[in-house]
Scaffold this motif. Structure first.
Motif, PDB file in Angstrom:
ATOM      1  N   VAL A 127     -11.194   6.750  10.924  1.00  0.00           N
ATOM      2  CA  VAL A 127     -10.329   7.240  11.992  1.00  0.00           C
ATOM      3  C   VAL A 127      -9.225   6.225  12.249  1.00  0.00           C
ATOM      4  O   VAL A 127      -9.391   5.025  11.988  1.00  0.00           O
ATOM      5  CB  VAL A 127     -11.118   7.510  13.285  1.00  0.00           C
ATOM      6  N   SER A 128      -8.111   6.672  12.768  1.00  0.00           N
ATOM      7  CA  SER A 128      -6.950   5.806  12.949  1.00  0.00           C
ATOM      8  C   SER A 128      -6.960   5.051  14.264  1.00  0.00           C
ATOM      9  O   SER A 128      -6.137   4.150  14.462  1.00  0.00           O
ATOM     10  CB  SER A 128      -5.667   6.646  12.870  1.00  0.00           C
ATOM     11  N   PHE A 129      -7.900   5.363  15.174  1.00  0.00           N
ATOM     12  CA  PHE A 129      -7.880   4.777  16.510  1.00  0.00           C
ATOM     13  C   PHE A 129      -9.009   3.772  16.739  1.00  0.00           C
ATOM     14  O   PHE A 129      -9.125   3.204  17.824  1.00  0.00           O
ATOM     15  CB  PHE A 129      -7.966   5.881  17.576  1.00  0.00           C
ATOM     16  N   ALA A 130      -9.845   3.527  15.749  1.00  0.00           N
ATOM     17  CA  ALA A 130     -10.953   2.589  15.913  1.00  0.00           C
ATOM     18  C   ALA A 130     -11.287   1.967  14.567  1.00  0.00           C
ATOM     19  O   ALA A 130     -10.864   2.437  13.517  1.00  0.00           O
ATOM     20  CB  ALA A 130     -12.177   3.311  16.494  1.00  0.00           C
ATOM     21  N   GLY A 131     -12.082   0.898  14.607  1.00  0.00           N
ATOM     22  CA  GLY A 131     -12.459   0.218  13.382  1.00  0.00           C
ATOM     23  C   GLY A 131     -11.661  -1.057  13.188  1.00  0.00           C
ATOM     24  O   GLY A 131     -10.707  -1.337  13.926  1.00  0.00           O
ATOM     25  N   PRO A 132     -12.024  -1.874  12.201  1.00  0.00           N
ATOM     26  CA  PRO A 132     -11.342  -3.151  11.968  1.00  0.00           C
ATOM     27  C   PRO A 132      -9.833  -2.971  11.797  1.00  0.00           C
ATOM     28  O   PRO A 132      -9.375  -2.158  10.995  1.00  0.00           O
ATOM     29  CB  PRO A 132     -11.991  -3.653  10.673  1.00  0.00           C
ATOM     30  N   LYS A 133      -9.070  -3.754  12.557  1.00  0.00           N
ATOM     31  CA  LYS A 133      -7.614  -3.647  12.561  1.00  0.00           C
ATOM     32  C   LYS A 133      -7.002  -4.873  11.916  1.00  0.00           C
ATOM     33  O   LYS A 133      -7.439  -6.002  12.170  1.00  0.00           O
ATOM     34  CB  LYS A 133      -7.106  -3.509  13.997  1.00  0.00           C
ATOM     35  N   ARG A 134      -5.992  -4.659  11.095  1.00  0.00           N
ATOM     36  CA  ARG A 134      -5.379  -5.789  10.395  1.00  0.00           C
ATOM     37  C   ARG A 134      -4.655  -6.700  11.377  1.00  0.00           C
ATOM     38  O   ARG A 134      -4.049  -6.232  12.363  1.00  0.00           O
ATOM     39  CB  ARG A 134      -4.492  -5.319   9.258  1.00  0.00           C
ATOM     40  N   VAL A 135      -4.722  -7.988  11.107  1.00  0.00           N
ATOM     41  CA  VAL A 135      -4.109  -8.981  11.985  1.00  0.00           C
ATOM     42  C   VAL A 135      -2.868  -9.604  11.362  1.00  0.00           C
ATOM     43  O   VAL A 135      -2.279 -10.522  11.931  1.00  0.00           O
ATOM     44  CB  VAL A 135      -5.127 -10.081  12.378  1.00  0.00           C
ATOM     45  N   ASN A 136      -2.473  -9.141  10.203  1.00  0.00           N
ATOM     46  CA  ASN A 136      -1.207  -9.555   9.611  1.00  0.00           C
ATOM     47  C   ASN A 136      -0.643  -8.385   8.809  1.00  0.00           C
ATOM     48  O   ASN A 136      -1.374  -7.473   8.408  1.00  0.00           O
ATOM     49  CB  ASN A 136      -1.349 -10.803   8.732  1.00  0.00           C
ATOM     50  N   GLN A 137       0.633  -8.392   8.626  1.00  0.00           N
ATOM     51  CA  GLN A 137       1.283  -7.295   7.926  1.00  0.00           C
ATOM     52  C   GLN A 137       1.120  -7.434   6.407  1.00  0.00           C
ATOM     53  O   GLN A 137       0.924  -8.546   5.895  1.00  0.00           O
ATOM     54  CB  GLN A 137       2.770  -7.254   8.287  1.00  0.00           C
ATOM     55  N   PRO A 138       1.196  -6.324   5.689  1.00  0.00           N
ATOM     56  CA  PRO A 138       1.068  -6.403   4.227  1.00  0.00           C
ATOM     57  C   PRO A 138       2.049  -7.406   3.625  1.00  0.00           C
ATOM     58  O   PRO A 138       3.197  -7.501   4.052  1.00  0.00           O
ATOM     59  CB  PRO A 138       1.368  -4.962   3.782  1.00  0.00           C
ATOM     60  N   GLY A 139       1.564  -8.135   2.640  1.00  0.00           N
ATOM     61  CA  GLY A 139       2.377  -9.181   2.017  1.00  0.00           C
ATOM     62  C   GLY A 139       3.474  -8.668   1.116  1.00  0.00           C
ATOM     63  O   GLY A 139       4.310  -9.444   0.643  1.00  0.00           O
ATOM     64  N   ILE A 140       3.484  -7.372   0.839  1.00  0.00           N
ATOM     65  CA  ILE A 140       4.585  -6.700   0.149  1.00  0.00           C
ATOM     66  C   ILE A 140       4.879  -5.432   0.940  1.00  0.00           C
ATOM     67  O   ILE A 140       3.960  -4.637   1.203  1.00  0.00           O
ATOM     68  CB  ILE A 140       4.238  -6.315  -1.302  1.00  0.00           C
ATOM     69  N   ARG A 141       6.106  -5.232   1.351  1.00  0.00           N
ATOM     70  CA  ARG A 141       6.464  -3.955   1.964  1.00  0.00           C
ATOM     71  C   ARG A 141       6.307  -2.860   0.918  1.00  0.00           C
ATOM     72  O   ARG A 141       6.665  -3.055  -0.246  1.00  0.00           O
ATOM     73  CB  ARG A 141       7.891  -3.990   2.498  1.00  0.00           C
ATOM     74  N   PHE A 142       5.788  -1.729   1.343  1.00  0.00           N
ATOM     75  CA  PHE A 142       5.502  -0.674   0.377  1.00  0.00           C
ATOM     76  C   PHE A 142       6.758  -0.308  -0.424  1.00  0.00           C
ATOM     77  O   PHE A 142       6.688  -0.090  -1.642  1.00  0.00           O
ATOM     78  CB  PHE A 142       4.936   0.563   1.080  1.00  0.00           C
ATOM     79  N   GLU A 143       7.885  -0.246   0.245  1.00  0.00           N
ATOM     80  CA  GLU A 143       9.128   0.141  -0.434  1.00  0.00           C
ATOM     81  C   GLU A 143       9.619  -0.927  -1.401  1.00  0.00           C
ATOM     82  O   GLU A 143      10.493  -0.647  -2.237  1.00  0.00           O
ATOM     83  CB  GLU A 143      10.221   0.471   0.589  1.00  0.00           C
ATOM     84  N   ASP A 144       9.062  -2.140  -1.337  1.00  0.00           N
ATOM     85  CA  ASP A 144       9.459  -3.206  -2.243  1.00  0.00           C
ATOM     86  C   ASP A 144       8.549  -3.326  -3.457  1.00  0.00           C
ATOM     87  O   ASP A 144       8.754  -4.222  -4.310  1.00  0.00           O
ATOM     88  CB  ASP A 144       9.481  -4.548  -1.507  1.00  0.00           C
ATOM     89  N   LEU A 145       7.561  -2.452  -3.564  1.00  0.00           N
ATOM     90  CA  LEU A 145       6.699  -2.486  -4.740  1.00  0.00           C
ATOM     91  C   LEU A 145       7.498  -2.159  -6.000  1.00  0.00           C
ATOM     92  O   LEU A 145       8.334  -1.248  -5.995  1.00  0.00           O
ATOM     93  CB  LEU A 145       5.569  -1.463  -4.606  1.00  0.00           C
TER      94      LEU A 145
END
Length: 358
Positions: A127-145
């Protein structure tokens, strides 16, 4: 290479609880993901770790969750580097690995771009409202793959198999997906005409440009919900290239080093080992599924790897240890092994490792 047709299934509900979860219903419940002959790691219904341990059950899970020993994490743990913009291709003898976060990495070698366990989601949860939440942003922006040629999905836990991300990668890049038995039944129905290679332990798959994948054992388990425990296989992967071999493990318990020794005998030595170093406390509960940094260093040595990268730490809080404890433990383990710290790096999002030529 073994290819198997995937089957469309109904939606998979429930939370796959880390480290034990609920007992998977009746012992002989039909396998919803995979149908095949029994083997030394499949009893006809469920997969298992040969000569190994299975994770503890519900009572042990409750004992762990109520122990009051979990060390809090900060709400944000930003990486010291900015998100990376990778090269389009890496060729010749170069081998570059860029950390996205947790177990998600971009491996660039032999002209191919390979993603491992891609998760760009904010949470590792059904679910999108609970569970382990990331504490840093992805190290590659998706559009930069760069253009992604292949995606390795090591197993089906939510911190390794994210349906939204897999669909996004498929729509943008149309890669080849490679995964152990049964996991294709989970994500293939969400994708439009995907290319999927499904592998058992010991299988080999050619992925192009003189790059071959080997699926190998690791000591773990699988589940997406309450009733599907160990119905899909988990695995490690050897990426064999003209630039050298990479030994990648998404999740594993140390298991007295048995699988490391076997990988060394079959494929070693390795130019690079990519090994998990986090989510390991408390040991009495986690040792059957998650190695600690000391065990990771021992595994690197047993596999005869020249260099290693540590992942599976510092992005999602899954277990009791503090956010930087894996760093300190890895440093102590390297010192005890009289190994230079540059040989085994704990990667942060956005960091890239241009693996030295050996």
């Amino acid at each position: 290479m073994k290819r198997r047709q995937f089957m469309k299934r109904a939606g998979i509900g429930g939370l796959a609880l880390l480290g034990g979860g609920f007992a998977a219903g009746r012992a002989m419940a039909a396998n919803r993901y995979y149908s095949g002959p029994a083997s030394d790691h499949f009893d006809g219904t469920r997969f298992f770790n040969p000569n190994g341990e299975q994770p503890e059950g519900l009572m042990s899970l409750l004992r762990w969750r109520l122990n009051g020993k979990s060390i809090g994490w900060p709400d944000a743990y930003p990486s010291p580097v900015e998100p990376a913009v990778p090269e389009k291709r890496v060729s010749g003898n170069r081998m570059v690995v860029t950390m996205v976060g947790h177990a998600s990495m971009l491996i660039q070698v032999a002209g191919l771009n390979i993603l491992t366990d891609p998760v760009w989601a904010e949470r590792t949860s059904p679910v999108s409202f609970a569970g382990p939440k990331r504490v840093n942003q992805p190290g590659i922006r998706f559009e930069d793959l760069p253009t992604i040629d292949a995606v390795i999905v090591t197993h089906n836990h939510y911190d390794h198999l994210d349906l939204v991300t897999l669909k996004r990668v498929h729509e943008a890049h149309r890669p080849l997906f490679v995964t152990p038995l049964g996991n294709d039944a989970i994500f293939a129905p969400s994708l439009d005409d995907p290319r999927i290679t499904v592998m058992d332990w010991g299988d080999t798959a050619y992925v192009g440009k003189n790059v071959t994948l080997h699926c190998e054992p690791c000591h773990h388990w699988s589940a997406r919900g309450v009733g599907d425990r160990r119905m899909a296989l988990w695995g490690a992967f050897v990426i064999e290239t003209l630039a050298g071999k990479i030994y990648h493990i998404g999740d594993t318990g140390f298991h007295q080093g048995e699988n490391y020794r076997a990988a060394s005998e079959r494929h070693g030595p390795f130019r690079l080992a990519i090994l998990p170093i986090g989510a390991y406390e408390p040991r009495w509960f986690m040792k059957a599924q998650h190695q600690n940094p000391e065990e990771a260093v021992a595994g690197m040595q047993l596999a005869r790897a020249s260099y290693a990268l540590g992942h599976h730490w510092g992005t999602f809080k899954l277990t009791d240890e503090g956010i930087e404890e894996p760093l300190a433990a890895l440093g102590n383990a390297l010192s005890a092994a009289e190994m230079k710290p540059e040989r085994f790096r704990a990667m942060r999002p956005g960091e890239a490792f241009d693996v030295p030529d050996v």
